[in-house]
Enzyme design. Sequence first.
Site, mmCIF file in Angstrom:
data_model
loop_
_atom_site.group_PDB
_atom_site.id
_atom_site.type_symbol
_atom_site.label_atom_id
_atom_site.label_comp_id
_atom_site.label_asym_id
_atom_site.label_seq_id
_atom_site.Cartn_x
_atom_site.Cartn_y
_atom_site.Cartn_z
ATOM 1 N N ASP A 20 -35.757 2.951 89.626
ATOM 2 C CA ASP A 20 -34.613 2.675 90.511
ATOM 3 C C ASP A 20 -34.890 1.569 91.519
ATOM 4 O O ASP A 20 -34.328 1.561 92.610
ATOM 5 C CB ASP A 20 -34.183 3.951 91.271
ATOM 6 C CG ASP A 20 -33.980 5.123 90.342
ATOM 7 O OD1 ASP A 20 -33.294 4.932 89.326
ATOM 8 O OD2 ASP A 20 -34.506 6.215 90.612
ATOM 9 N N LYS A 23 -34.119 -3.061 89.045
ATOM 10 C CA LYS A 23 -34.531 -3.954 87.946
ATOM 11 C C LYS A 23 -33.317 -4.561 87.241
ATOM 12 O O LYS A 23 -33.340 -5.705 86.821
ATOM 13 C CB LYS A 23 -35.375 -3.181 86.901
ATOM 14 C CG LYS A 23 -36.677 -2.669 87.429
ATOM 15 C CD LYS A 23 -37.400 -1.829 86.400
ATOM 16 C CE LYS A 23 -36.682 -0.546 86.052
ATOM 17 N NZ LYS A 23 -36.527 0.431 87.137
ATOM 18 N N ASN A 45 -32.517 7.830 79.651
ATOM 19 C CA ASN A 45 -32.984 8.315 80.955
ATOM 20 C C ASN A 45 -33.042 7.178 81.971
ATOM 21 O O ASN A 45 -33.312 7.399 83.139
ATOM 22 C CB ASN A 45 -34.366 8.995 80.836
ATOM 23 C CG ASN A 45 -35.392 8.126 80.122
ATOM 24 O OD1 ASN A 45 -35.039 7.146 79.479
ATOM 25 N ND2 ASN A 45 -36.656 8.489 80.231
ATOM 26 N N GLY A 47 -31.049 4.033 83.946
ATOM 27 C CA GLY A 47 -29.672 3.714 84.316
ATOM 28 C C GLY A 47 -29.675 2.489 85.188
ATOM 29 O O GLY A 47 -30.212 2.501 86.278
ATOM 30 N N HIS A 48 -29.128 1.408 84.650
ATOM 31 C CA HIS A 48 -29.072 0.185 85.438
ATOM 32 C C HIS A 48 -27.652 -0.005 85.941
ATOM 33 O O HIS A 48 -26.704 0.196 85.203
ATOM 34 C CB HIS A 48 -29.372 -1.028 84.578
ATOM 35 C CG HIS A 48 -30.798 -1.106 84.138
ATOM 36 N ND1 HIS A 48 -31.842 -0.776 84.949
ATOM 37 C CD2 HIS A 48 -31.327 -1.513 82.974
ATOM 38 C CE1 HIS A 48 -32.970 -0.972 84.292
ATOM 39 N NE2 HIS A 48 -32.678 -1.399 83.090
ATOM 40 N N GLN A 223 -37.490 2.588 84.052
ATOM 41 C CA GLN A 223 -38.233 3.425 85.026
ATOM 42 C C GLN A 223 -39.231 2.568 85.832
ATOM 43 O O GLN A 223 -38.941 1.406 86.069
ATOM 44 C CB GLN A 223 -38.953 4.592 84.333
ATOM 45 C CG GLN A 223 -38.017 5.627 83.723
ATOM 46 C CD GLN A 223 -37.734 5.401 82.255
ATOM 47 O OE1 GLN A 223 -38.562 4.937 81.515
ATOM 48 N NE2 GLN A 223 -36.535 5.730 81.828
#
Length: 424
Positions: A20, A23, A45, A47-48, A223
Amino acid sequence: MRELEKQMQHVCVVGLNWGDEGKGKIVDVLASDADAVVRYQGGANAGHTVYIGEVRHVLHHLPMGVLHEGILAVLGNGMVLEPAKLLEEVESLPEEAVSRIRISDRAHVVLPHHAAVEKLREQSAAHPIGTTLRGIGPAYQDKFGRDGIRMGDIMTPGFIEDVLPGKLRERTQRLGIPGEGIDEAIQICNRLKERLESQVTDTRQLLHKLHQQGKKLLFEGAQGCMLDIDFGTYPFVTSSSPSFLGLGPGTGFSPRKIDHVVGVTKAYCTRVGEGPFPSEIHGEEAEALREAGGEFGTTTGRPRRVGWLDIPALRFAVELNDLDSFALTKADVLDGWETIPVVTAYRLDGEELGQFPDSLTDLEGLEPVIEQWPGWSQVDEVSMRPFIDRLMQATGIPVSILSTGRRRDEVCVFEPFRAEGELA
Ligand code: GDP
């Protein structure tokens, strides 16, 4: 465009904390200069979130590059793909963007029984990890147990009808959840095949060809490296290698060809789920930082744990990722603070440590040493220079990108992504 750029054919973006870090935004900024954006591990898993103007785009499997016309979006063999979620993402895109997606035939699929078994394990565990419950871990277990189902299998004529039901019956029986999700799995695999068959290919070969043609590749770790399966805070980690080290096995592309590794860190730190977080803060101070930074998960909506920037952890991340430069994000969240608390060392049993310890037991006993670093009155290169210089002194690594807001245009870009004299 410029001399420097010619030498920078391939770039990799990695998260330096526990995910988080923003990125998505950094990849989006760099993607305008790339021919293909490549993911190499993880699955839904991740999430952008990225804002283009005021429009919010959320992607889970697909790299941000898919939002740029003409750029290939590649899902590498190291990923585990959840068909329903992937199809949902695909349906949110224009057909032109879908035609630019390439999916490795070696990527594994996450099926409903994987999520079911993960829920059971987390619920009954003495120390739950705090996973996203999407079945990612069990799908990787099948992969390394040499018992997984790959995209190439799904696309093989007759596999879904003749082979898959038997495999799933046997597996769900073995896991103690007989028959769980089998009909759903068959249905979703059929839909996946129908919609994306022409996108599934040997991406290792594709990347090699693009390299030979002089095309620019941008790799994206999901991640963060503190969640790396080998080098993160095990067992409170993800099931893959989000660090730069995961790029080779996750794509089949040689890491020796990567010209620059950019590590993304916020000006503070967050962590989702359980596990050690030495610079964590609590109480009202934490609440205020969480609210100011909007620190609630994109995938799960969970409030993120928050803390200060952690220099020993960053030094570890610099080494692990063989880092070339930092992308510093969320500078605007601390805008106007006269000084910024930063953890510069830890104390353990009366001794001062400048390094992030390997052992989980040591990690739990750490006491952070906090210094006050100069703040900024506004988020620009000049006001932030004293902080940026201090970061470089402490880690030996320069800042190449400064993100000053969530929008695509709220960014300052330095060398090597901008030649001297060129405006950001
Ligand atoms: P990722 O998984 O590392 O891509 O991170 P996420 O996208 O889940 O979380 C980053 C969040 O921070 C998103 O909501 C972004 O829109 C937002 N973001 C990224 N960079 C900045 C920034 O510089 N300032 C602010 N305020 N938000 C940012």
